[in-house]
Design an enzyme around this catalytic site. Structure first.
Site, PDB file in Angstrom:
ATOM      1  N   CYS A   1       0.675  -1.263  -0.051  1.00 31.28           N
ATOM      2  CA  CYS A   1      -0.086  -0.107   0.069  1.00 31.28           C
ATOM      3  C   CYS A   1       0.650   1.293  -0.104  1.00 31.28           C
ATOM      4  CB  CYS A   1      -0.972   0.021   1.036  1.00 31.28           C
ATOM      5  SG  CYS A   1      -1.622  -1.454   1.562  1.00 31.28           S
TER       6      CYS A   1
ATOM      7  N   HIS B   1      -9.334   2.092  -2.536  1.00 31.53           N
ATOM      8  CA  HIS B   1      -8.040   1.924  -2.166  1.00 31.53           C
ATOM      9  C   HIS B   1      -7.389   1.144  -3.246  1.00 31.53           C
ATOM     10  CE1 HIS B   1      -4.457   1.374  -0.440  1.00 31.53           C
ATOM     11  NE2 HIS B   1      -4.777   0.528   0.859  1.00 31.53           N
TER      12      HIS B   1
ATOM     13  N   CYS C   1      -0.015   3.015   6.052  1.00 31.24           N
ATOM     14  CA  CYS C   1       0.260   1.980   6.581  1.00 31.24           C
ATOM     15  C   CYS C   1       0.490   0.651   5.467  1.00 31.24           C
ATOM     16  CB  CYS C   1      -0.567   1.172   7.490  1.00 31.24           C
ATOM     17  SG  CYS C   1      -2.420   0.978   6.799  1.00 31.24           S
TER      18      CYS C   1
END
Lengths: 444, 708
Positions: A90, A399, A429
């Protein structure tokens, strides 16, 4: 030498299985690169100005490995311009920008294109090993007898696809499961949500998710996202459509509806629901970086400067807390404090995770509890909600893992411009127990 | 072996293979003429008599672009006037090819580049054919397109090599066969991947892959290791008497449907194949092929088609007085409608970057959807690869902003036919564009002068009138106004050429050339309906004349109006009215396209649309009338000839041949009649004038002939 961001945009983020589901990642990326080249053309900058391409893609499709080079050449960058693709889960988007900055500041290149592409709709299903074995032996079979026998065996297995050993495995879930602690990302969020010392309730999470959606809906309404989204006309074989706005927002949702959503990861006792988690999304983004001197000589518009960057490791099973470590380390390194930043973007993987970060940041006790092994025991200043994700986040917009980091950077820079602020902080994160953070500055 | 030949170079290798390299000294491509065949024959005799020679490899030394043999010399065919002369010539070749075929020493053809007509027939007479998969490689027997049939034994050898049905298809349609199809059908025996070379010389050609394979095969054939390929079961079965009969009757039917019986060559070709099928190649050639080709070669029709061929070649090479400034890379398209999208699709196929602009994203998505559908069909047919498919889509950059047009060198405007919109578009373009950027309008009814009336820089304005459907309509009219600069004209002509179109430079006038002449024909058909002549009769008469036959089926004027859309016709007629009273509308046209409703069609699902008759009965006091067919034809065609003469007098184009070509490619005037003015000339000027005067007395002054 400083590195500046000349321009950056993203495509609209489309929920998995919606508009962009038939668009292969490499084609989507090529469209984004083409858009950037057109913008450059309008500044009289030829495609040859790009000297290196860094790609950010986590779910790189099997047919387009090293997707950075694929999309850059398809999109119109000359084929002699090299490029590599990076996967930092991510955090990829932020890491990619940092890597481009490193190349520029070391003087290797003076202009680097960062392109993020993610097509999560098109992550394949995988055959289980038992079935795969049969396919291979069918290929190797020599005699007709063998071939028939294996075909029959294979057929019987494929026919019972619901049995666990024959069922296809979902690539998406495999990708979202941490092999270190064997927890799917949602369960790491559950772990934080259930931690009594943090005390995060279901209501807290839903309220945060609602806030994200409301802010994003407002931003969409007043045209804030128009500044960062490049509208695209995307042809597929069957259809052609125009995408200019994110479609994952729950615009008219209310608290009651959020409360009705069922927990997904821990179906009985959990509190993390699809509504208070980020969405699975397709999208792409492009950022053009240059050395400050070159941008000045060419007389280009400058969106902002790339500041300090840091990445910190953390417990994989509580990966959601990792931004705290990354931000802590970054502030120590740069000698700044939270109050210096006009806007702060923390990627909203899960509502529980962001709330946990906020709680830990504001409490000495909690910081000590979670971060003393990592060398921090003093809390940071509390982040006031006016500065945190002022235009909503991944819970509302989605996302697309490799692109989210780039979205944070673009959104933060545009928000700085609107607020007239000086510097911004972005952090994400990273699945597997890491967090990264970057400071961005308005150049003067 | 000596190598004192003018157009051939030979090299005898140590292993006994002689390479014969064809290099036509007078032409950029290899062409077979009388003299060259003689020379070739001497070489062959030389090789047959030389004891050191074990085998022959026949190839071409042309490299840029590669061409094996591009066919027989069409000029020589054109000059044949005597049936006997032709027969002697053809029979000489038959004898020569028979000797080649029966020689003990194997002959292998190594083919790279085009291999057409006589060239392919020569290759067929060889014992083995090796082809390279160079993108230019292409085999065909295009003789029927010139109104003749293959004359060097092609109708006899091809069916025996690849079987009846494919051979009939290749000969009767003249279509191109690309290497991968050729190897599959057995037309060539080996297919070799090509490797580009810079300089092809007889000394080094043996090292090239396709030639070295040919040498290898020649040696194998010489030592009896390889024999000629045998026919497979499927083609053998297709040659059974019953199936054969069926195949021939089906072929005849298809040819009749496509040529309407106006073109005798394909039918003659089928007859030659049928007549010679059970005979030896030589007997078949002598008895069935040579009488037929001699008859066809001296026919008027063939001369007409050859004339058109040369005219088209001239048009393809249209010269310009100035040089286009710089290399054109990106073309802007304004308006993503039907024409805009087709032009954009064509440009991106040819490798141009395209900027396509419209007012709303929906308009652009509709246009691009059409292009994407088309290209995905190409991809499904495997005529293009996946990356090429994606590139074609990626080359088209859709935009809504004028600012993106800052660096564009040329835009083509294809918006709706509204003068004010076009003028406003031009002024908006001028605000952002570079000072020398070209503005080409795809207008069908306005003149460049009208559109550029308020332009700041008139020199850049020009018309580029494409025809719908773009894919099959090769013509593009380039309307040049007095103020258009020569550089602009040059740039647009070079663009049209790169798009694979035939550029026809015309003087700026309403309707340019094609629409102006064609409108006389279309208006007359509508006036005739209003008079009482049924739809069926009018279209039938035009079909009997052969209108639009070259597109694959005949089409009458009313059918054409349905295709173009009556709305467009109304526009064109309105704007042409300023030419004089000879062009007049009719209230029926307005009634056909009522405001706010879908326009009526003359034909509905292959039948006459009764609604049209209803409108006629209600509003125009209509009663059915009959008119003799030749009178209908005269009323349709003669005004066109009249208008063509007027265009010539006004110097809209500089030669009558160009009018003929324009009507052929833009309006579907049948090719077998040689072209509009050529046809008129054959009829006799006096005759036509008198006939027009007659018509004028009978039906109105619009038929009044043009007096120069």
């Amino acid at each position: 030498m400083r590195t500046v961001i000349v321009d950056g945009f993203r495509t609209a983020f489309c929920k998995e299985g919606t508009l962009l589901k038939d668009v292969p990642a490499d084609f989507l990326g090529a469209l984004a690169v083409r858009e950037m080249l057109k913008r450059m053309d309008n500044w009289n900058l030829p495609p040859t100005a790009i000297e290196y391409v860094i790609g950010s893609s986590v779910t790189e499709p099997a047919h387009a490995k090293n997707i950075a080079h694929v999309v850059s050449v398809k999109g119109g960058v000359p084929d002699w311009v090299p490029g590599h693709t990076l996967n930092h889960n991510c955090g990829s988007g932020i890491t990619a920008v940092d890597e481009a900055r490193n190349l520029i500041e070391k003087g290797v290149y003076s202009c680097v294109l960062v392109v993020g592409v993610e097509s999560m709709s098109r992550i394949p299903l995988l055959y289980s090993d038992v079935v795969k074995e049969d396919f291979y032996s069918l290929q190797r079979a020599r005699t007709m007898k063998e071939k028939i026998a294996i075909t029959l065996r294979l057929y019987s297995k494929l026919f019972r696809f619901w049995k666990k050993e024959y069922a296809p495995q979902v690539g998406l879930i495999m990708g979202l499961t941490d092999p270190i602690c064997d927890l799917i990302m949602g369960l790491t969020a559950e772990k934080l949500a259930k931690d009594p010392s943090l005390g995060i309730t279901r209501e807290d999470q839903d309220r945060f998710a609602l806030r994200s959606n409301k802010l994003a809906a407002k931003a969409q309404e007043i045209g804030i996202f128009k500044q960062e989204i490049a509208p695209l006309i995307i042809p597929t074989g069957k259809d052609c459509f125009y995408v200019d706005s994110d479609n994952g927002l729950r615009k008219f949702s209310k608290a009651e509806i959020f409360a009705r959503s069922k927990p997904f990861f821990d179906k009985r006792y959990g509190t993390v629901t699809p509504a208070n988690s980020s969405q699975i999304t397709d999208g792409a983004a492009c950022i053009l970086l240059m050395s400050q001197s070159k941008a000045h000589t060419l007389g280009l518009p400058i969106l902002g400067c790339v500041g300090e960057y840091n990445v910190a490791g953390f417990d994989p099973s509580r990966m959601g807390l990792s931004p705290v470590g990354a931000i802590n380390k970054l502030l120590k390194k740069s000698g700044r404090s939270i109050s210096n930043f006009s806007t702060i973007e923390i990627n909203e993987a899960f509502a529980a995770q962001v709330l946990a970060c906020l709680k830990v940041m504001s409490s000495d006790v909690l910081t000590k509890k979670f971060f003393s092994p990592y060398g921090f025991d003093k809390a940071l200043v509390e982040i006031d909600s006016n500065r945190l994700n002022p235009n909503g986040g991944a819970i509302a917009l989605g996302h697309p893992v490799g692109v989210s980091g780039m979205r944070l950077i673009i959104t933060a820079l545009k928000e700085l411009e609107r607020r007239g602020g000086e510097s911004a902080l972005v952090s994400a994160c990273i699945g597997g127990g890491q967090g990264n953070a970057m400071i961005l500055e308005r150049s003067t | 072996m000596t190598s004192a030949y003018r157009n051939f170079k030979t090299k005898l290798l140590e292993n006994g293979v002689v390479i014969v390299g064809f290099d036509n000294q007078d032409k950029p491509v290899n062409i077979l003429g009388k003299e060259i065949l003689k020379e070739f024959w001497l070489i062959m005799l030389d090789a047959f008599n030389n004891k050191d020679v074990k085998a022959v490899v026949l190839t071409s030394l042309k490299n840029n672009p590669p061409s094996f043999i591009a066919g027989a010399d069409i000029n020589e065919i054109k000059n044949i006037t005597n049936e006997k002369e032709c027969r002697i010539l053809v029979e000489q070749a038959h004898k020569m090819f028979r000797t080649m075929e029966e020689s003990e020493k194997p002959i292998v053809a190594a083919i790279e580049g085009v291999c057409l007509g006589g060239g392919l027939e020569l290759a067929l007479a060889c014992h083995w054919r090796v082809a390279s998969d160079h993108p230019q490689t292409m085999l065909a027997l295009p003789e029927v397109m010139l109104g003749i049939i293959p004359g060097f034994g092609g109708t006899q050898r091809l069916p025996k090599l690849i079987g009846l049905p494919p051979a009939i298809e290749i000969i009767a349609t003249g279509k191109n066969i690309y290497p991968y199809k050729a190897i599959k059908s057995g037309l060539v025996d080996d297919l070799v991947g090509h490797a580009p070379v810079d300089n092809r010389k007889i000394d080094t050609i043996e090292k090239e892959v396709f030639v070295s394979v040919a040498i290898q095969r020649a040696l194998e054939l010489a030592s009896d290791k390889k024999t000629r390929r045998k026919l497979d079961l499927k083609t053998k079965i297709a040659a059974w008497p019953i199936l054969r009969k069926y195949t021939f009757s089906k072929a005849r039917k298809m040819i009749m449907a496509q040529t309407g019986g106006f073109y005798p060559a394909p039918i003659m070709a089928v007859e030659a194949i049928e007549g010679g099928f059970r005979k030896s190649v030589y007997r078949g050639s002598m008895e069935n092929e040579s009488p037929k080709i001699s008859k066809l070669a001296v026919s008027n029709l063939s001369k007409n088609l050859i004339n058109i061929f040369f005219g088209t070649e001239d048009l393809k090479r249209t010269k310009t007085t100035a040089k286009p400034s710089g290399q054109l890379q990106t073309v802007g398209i304004l308006g993503a409608g039907l024409m805009g999208a087709q032009i954009a699709g064509n440009l991106s196929e040819k490798g141009f970057g395209v900027l396509i602009k419209d007012l709303k994203p929906e308009f652009i998505t509709n246009g691009i959807k059409r292009i994407a559908e088309n290209e995905s069909k190409n991809f499904a047919k495997r005529t293009i690869t996946k990356p090429e498919y994606e590139q074609r889509l990626l080359r088209i950059y859709p935009t809504l902003n004028w600012s993106d047009f800052k660096n564009t060198d040329l835009v083509i405007e294809a918006i709706k036919e509204v003068l004010e919109w076009k003028q406003r578009l031009l002024s908006e373009f001028e605000n952002v564009a570079k000072p020398d950027a070209i503005f080409a309008t795809n207008t069908s009814s306005y003149t460049v002068s009208e559109i550029a009336e308020n332009a700041k820089n008139k020199e850049r304005c020009i018309a580029m009138h494409f025809f719908n459907p773009l894919r099959s309509m090769k013509l593009v009219e380039i309307g040049v106004a007095d103020f258009t600069s020569p550089e602009t004209v040059a740039a647009v002509i070079s663009l049209a050429k790169k798009m694979g179109k035939l550029p026809l430079v015309v003087k700026d006038c309403p309707g340019f050339l094609v629409n102006r002449i064609l409108s006389r024909y279309l208006i007359e058909s509508i006036l005739m309906i209003a008079e009482g002549i049924p739809i069926q009769d009018i279209d039938q008469a035009a079909k009997k004349f052969g209108m639009a036959i070259d597109s694959g089926r005949t089409m009458g004027p009313l059918e054409l109006i349905d295709y173009v859309g009556i709305g467009t016709c109304v526009h064109v007629i309105e704007s042409l009215k300023k030419l004089g009273p000879r062009i007049q509308g009719h209230p029926l046209i307005v009634d056909m396209a009522p405001k706010g409703k879908d326009p009526l069609r003359f034909w509905l699902n292959g039948k006459e649309n009764q609604a049209v008759y209803q409108v006629l009965a209600e509003k125009h006091n209509w009663t059915r009338k009959k008119l003799p067919e030749n009178e209908i034809i005269d009323r349709l065609i003669l005004p066109m000839a009249d208008e063509a003469l007027r265009c010539l007098a006004e110097r809209i184009v500089d030669s009558p041949d160009k009018i003929d070509l324009a009507m052929l490619y833009g309006a579907g005037f049948p090719a077998f009649r040689g072209g509009l003015l050529k046809w008129a000339k054959v009829q006799g000027a006096e005759q036509i004038n008198n006939r027009l005067k007659e018509l004028s007395n009978k039906f109105g002054s619009r038929f009044e002939p043009f007096e120069s």
